[in-house]
Design a protein around this motif. Sequence first.
Motif, PDB file in Angstrom:
ATOM      1  N   MET A   1     -10.540  -5.578   3.443  1.00 58.94           N
ATOM      2  CA  MET A   1      -9.177  -6.180   3.007  1.00 58.94           C
ATOM      3  C   MET A   1      -8.392  -6.277   4.213  1.00 58.94           C
ATOM      4  SD  MET A   1     -10.801  -4.861   0.367  1.00 58.94           S
ATOM      5  CE  MET A   1     -10.648  -2.850   0.668  1.00 58.94           C
ATOM      6  N   ILE A   2      -7.403  -7.427   4.403  1.00 58.80           N
ATOM      7  CA  ILE A   2      -6.895  -7.426   5.377  1.00 58.80           C
ATOM      8  C   ILE A   2      -5.352  -7.325   5.013  1.00 58.80           C
ATOM      9  CG2 ILE A   2      -5.705  -8.996   7.379  1.00 58.80           C
ATOM     10  CD1 ILE A   2      -9.323  -9.457   5.782  1.00 58.80           C
ATOM     11  N   ALA A   3      -4.446  -6.438   5.629  1.00 58.93           N
ATOM     12  CA  ALA A   3      -3.229  -6.285   5.288  1.00 58.93           C
ATOM     13  C   ALA A   3      -2.365  -6.458   6.512  1.00 58.93           C
ATOM     14  CB  ALA A   3      -2.962  -4.722   5.111  1.00 58.93           C
TER      15      ALA A   3
ATOM     16  N   LEU B   1       0.792  -1.113   0.071  1.00 60.43           N
ATOM     17  CA  LEU B   1      -0.157  -0.048   0.081  1.00 60.43           C
ATOM     18  C   LEU B   1       0.881   1.203   0.034  1.00 60.43           C
ATOM     19  CD1 LEU B   1      -2.511  -1.170   2.713  1.00 60.43           C
ATOM     20  CD2 LEU B   1      -2.933  -0.733   0.212  1.00 60.43           C
ATOM     21  N   PRO B   2       0.142   2.215  -0.600  1.00 62.37           N
ATOM     22  CA  PRO B   2       1.095   3.591  -0.508  1.00 62.37           C
ATOM     23  C   PRO B   2       1.148   4.233   0.697  1.00 62.37           C
ATOM     24  CG  PRO B   2      -1.127   3.764  -1.567  1.00 62.37           C
ATOM     25  CD  PRO B   2      -0.819   2.591  -1.348  1.00 62.37           C
ATOM     26  N   LEU B   3       2.034   3.665   1.682  1.00 62.15           N
ATOM     27  CA  LEU B   3       1.914   4.213   3.100  1.00 62.15           C
ATOM     28  C   LEU B   3       2.454   5.595   3.416  1.00 62.15           C
ATOM     29  CD1 LEU B   3       3.126   0.944   4.817  1.00 62.15           C
ATOM     30  CD2 LEU B   3       0.708   1.510   4.266  1.00 62.15           C
ATOM     31  N   GLU B   4       3.123   6.241   2.100  1.00 63.21           N
ATOM     32  CA  GLU B   4       3.567   7.484   2.345  1.00 63.21           C
ATOM     33  C   GLU B   4       2.470   8.472   2.558  1.00 63.21           C
ATOM     34  OE1 GLU B   4       3.125   6.845  -1.934  1.00 63.21           O
ATOM     35  OE2 GLU B   4       4.127   5.547  -0.268  1.00 63.21           O
ATOM     36  N   LEU B   5       1.091   8.276   1.781  1.00 66.34           N
ATOM     37  CA  LEU B   5       0.086   9.175   1.635  1.00 66.34           C
ATOM     38  C   LEU B   5      -0.423   9.559   2.986  1.00 66.34           C
ATOM     39  CD1 LEU B   5      -1.794   7.425  -1.192  1.00 66.34           C
ATOM     40  CD2 LEU B   5       0.039   9.353  -1.460  1.00 66.34           C
ATOM     41  N   THR B   6      -0.961  10.869   2.858  1.00 68.80           N
ATOM     42  CA  THR B   6      -1.459  11.419   4.362  1.00 68.80           C
ATOM     43  C   THR B   6      -3.128  11.711   3.949  1.00 68.80           C
ATOM     44  OG1 THR B   6      -1.106  13.886   3.413  1.00 68.80           O
ATOM     45  CG2 THR B   6       0.886  12.628   4.631  1.00 68.80           C
TER      46      THR B   6
ATOM     47  N   ILE C   1      -7.020   9.240  -2.162  1.00 68.31           N
ATOM     48  CA  ILE C   1      -8.087   8.105  -2.091  1.00 68.31           C
ATOM     49  C   ILE C   1      -7.876   7.161  -3.378  1.00 68.31           C
ATOM     50  CG2 ILE C   1     -10.554   7.610  -2.359  1.00 68.31           C
ATOM     51  CD1 ILE C   1     -11.000  10.368  -0.952  1.00 68.31           C
ATOM     52  N   ALA C   2      -7.543   7.812  -4.514  1.00 66.59           N
ATOM     53  CA  ALA C   2      -7.513   6.881  -5.739  1.00 66.59           C
ATOM     54  C   ALA C   2      -6.363   6.054  -5.727  1.00 66.59           C
ATOM     55  CB  ALA C   2      -7.546   7.985  -6.936  1.00 66.59           C
ATOM     56  N   LYS C   3      -5.420   6.584  -5.177  1.00 66.03           N
ATOM     57  CA  LYS C   3      -4.109   5.917  -5.012  1.00 66.03           C
ATOM     58  C   LYS C   3      -4.208   4.765  -4.346  1.00 66.03           C
ATOM     59  CE  LYS C   3      -0.903   9.337  -6.388  1.00 66.03           C
ATOM     60  NZ  LYS C   3       0.530  10.214  -5.957  1.00 66.03           N
ATOM     61  N   VAL C   4      -5.045   4.792  -3.037  1.00 70.03           N
ATOM     62  CA  VAL C   4      -5.387   3.836  -2.291  1.00 70.03           C
ATOM     63  C   VAL C   4      -6.197   2.734  -2.612  1.00 70.03           C
ATOM     64  CG1 VAL C   4      -6.050   3.236   0.214  1.00 70.03           C
ATOM     65  CG2 VAL C   4      -4.632   5.043  -0.087  1.00 70.03           C
ATOM     66  N   ALA C   5      -7.266   3.380  -3.355  1.00 73.60           N
ATOM     67  CA  ALA C   5      -8.128   2.519  -3.822  1.00 73.60           C
ATOM     68  C   ALA C   5      -7.632   1.506  -4.993  1.00 73.60           C
ATOM     69  CB  ALA C   5      -9.312   3.176  -4.418  1.00 73.60           C
ATOM     70  N   GLY C   6      -6.659   2.374  -5.642  1.00 73.09           N
ATOM     71  CA  GLY C   6      -6.058   1.538  -6.949  1.00 73.09           C
ATOM     72  C   GLY C   6      -5.308   0.416  -6.416  1.00 73.09           C
ATOM     73  N   ALA C   7      -4.349   0.557  -5.284  1.00 69.74           N
ATOM     74  CA  ALA C   7      -3.507  -0.425  -4.706  1.00 69.74           C
ATOM     75  C   ALA C   7      -4.506  -1.398  -4.108  1.00 69.74           C
ATOM     76  CB  ALA C   7      -2.855   0.024  -3.728  1.00 69.74           C
ATOM     77  N   LEU C   8      -5.521  -1.354  -3.824  1.00 75.39           N
ATOM     78  CA  LEU C   8      -6.512  -2.523  -3.038  1.00 75.39           C
ATOM     79  C   LEU C   8      -7.114  -3.188  -4.319  1.00 75.39           C
ATOM     80  CD1 LEU C   8      -7.732  -0.437   0.022  1.00 75.39           C
ATOM     81  CD2 LEU C   8      -6.391  -2.444  -0.046  1.00 75.39           C
ATOM     82  N   GLY C   9      -7.301  -2.619  -5.308  1.00 75.88           N
ATOM     83  CA  GLY C   9      -8.038  -3.125  -6.282  1.00 75.88           C
ATOM     84  C   GLY C   9      -9.743  -2.790  -6.141  1.00 75.88           C
TER      85      GLY C   9
ATOM     86  N   TYR D   1      -0.479   3.814  10.865  1.00 74.46           N
ATOM     87  CA  TYR D   1      -1.266   2.538  11.235  1.00 74.46           C
ATOM     88  C   TYR D   1      -0.810   1.026  10.959  1.00 74.46           C
ATOM     89  CZ  TYR D   1      -4.359   6.721  11.408  1.00 74.46           C
ATOM     90  OH  TYR D   1      -4.836   7.874  11.594  1.00 74.46           O
ATOM     91  N   PHE D   2       0.382   1.129  10.506  1.00 76.49           N
ATOM     92  CA  PHE D   2       1.170   0.001  10.036  1.00 76.49           C
ATOM     93  C   PHE D   2       2.324  -0.071  10.791  1.00 76.49           C
ATOM     94  CE2 PHE D   2      -2.152   0.893   6.862  1.00 76.49           C
ATOM     95  CZ  PHE D   2      -2.230  -0.247   6.479  1.00 76.49           C
ATOM     96  N   HIS D   3       2.399  -1.031  11.719  1.00 68.29           N
ATOM     97  CA  HIS D   3       3.615  -1.201  12.567  1.00 68.29           C
ATOM     98  C   HIS D   3       3.788  -2.745  12.843  1.00 68.29           C
ATOM     99  CE1 HIS D   3       4.994   2.659  12.565  1.00 68.29           C
ATOM    100  NE2 HIS D   3       3.575   3.162  12.976  1.00 68.29           N
TER     101      HIS D   3
END
Length: 281
Positions: free
Chosen positions: A181-183, A48-53, A154-162, A67-69
């Motif tokens: 989705m579970i990451a 996922l594009p974790l750098e996005l805010t 939003i579009a970048k996260v949605a795109g990564a998730l399909g 939220y990813f640790h």
Amino acid sequence: MRVLLKHLALLACPVLAFGAAAAHARQQALPAKVFSEVGIDQHLNELLPLELTFRDEEGRIVPLDRYFHSKPVIISLVYYRCPMLCTQVLNGMVETFNIISLTAGNQFDVVTLSIDPAETSELAAKKKAEYITTYKREGVQNGWHFLTGDSTSIAKVAGALGFKFVYDEETKLFAHASGIMIATPEGRIARYLYGIEYPAKDLTFSLMEASKEKIGSPVEKLQLLCYAYDPKAGKYSLVIANVFRAAGVVTILLLGGFMYVNFRRDRRNRQEVAKSEVSGH
């Protein structure tokens, strides 16, 4: 009884086939764009594009990697003013959360992101308050996060998730599919759960596997296909459920007809036996 069930099974097949054909015809009547561009593709193992805010429910700008640790993360893409399906997705999540032994904020985190860039942190806060109250566990307010963001992020996260969705100008609503989705703690997509109900066993297993950075296998999309958006009516309809509901009614009618025919035949046979006995005397 076995013979009766066999007859019913044979009778039900054309009913379901007819229902499926009717559902397909109904889908064909809806705008092609909705069915060609809406859905959830499985992008397993994608980072996922974790750098996005984004903005959290308190209006603070937060990077997604916050939220990813050390814990797996459940991700749901909805929009807070959604008239129907998003609520069903969130309801399905919290119902399962209340069943499983794992707790948000302890063994996993939850990130719910609005796909509507016009929605505000105030809406996110209101939605969070509603579901934190329904989620009857201590400390979950620190484990379930409701975010908003701009259209690009939003579009970048949605795109990564399909996660593919369409905004309908006529109704001012979004056409989208249902699922979560579970990451992994690292931010890689590990598993998809489709529909609006998430069995406790499946969710628990998915979280346990994702916590070990394990990537699951592709899953069946059948539940996703149950939902269709009708922009003319401005609502979602449970196509497959309606098919089976109609099939159930027809099956009852067929059962009644089958029993009636058998009753008439048995009665006629008894009358013929009675006549033969009288003739014999």
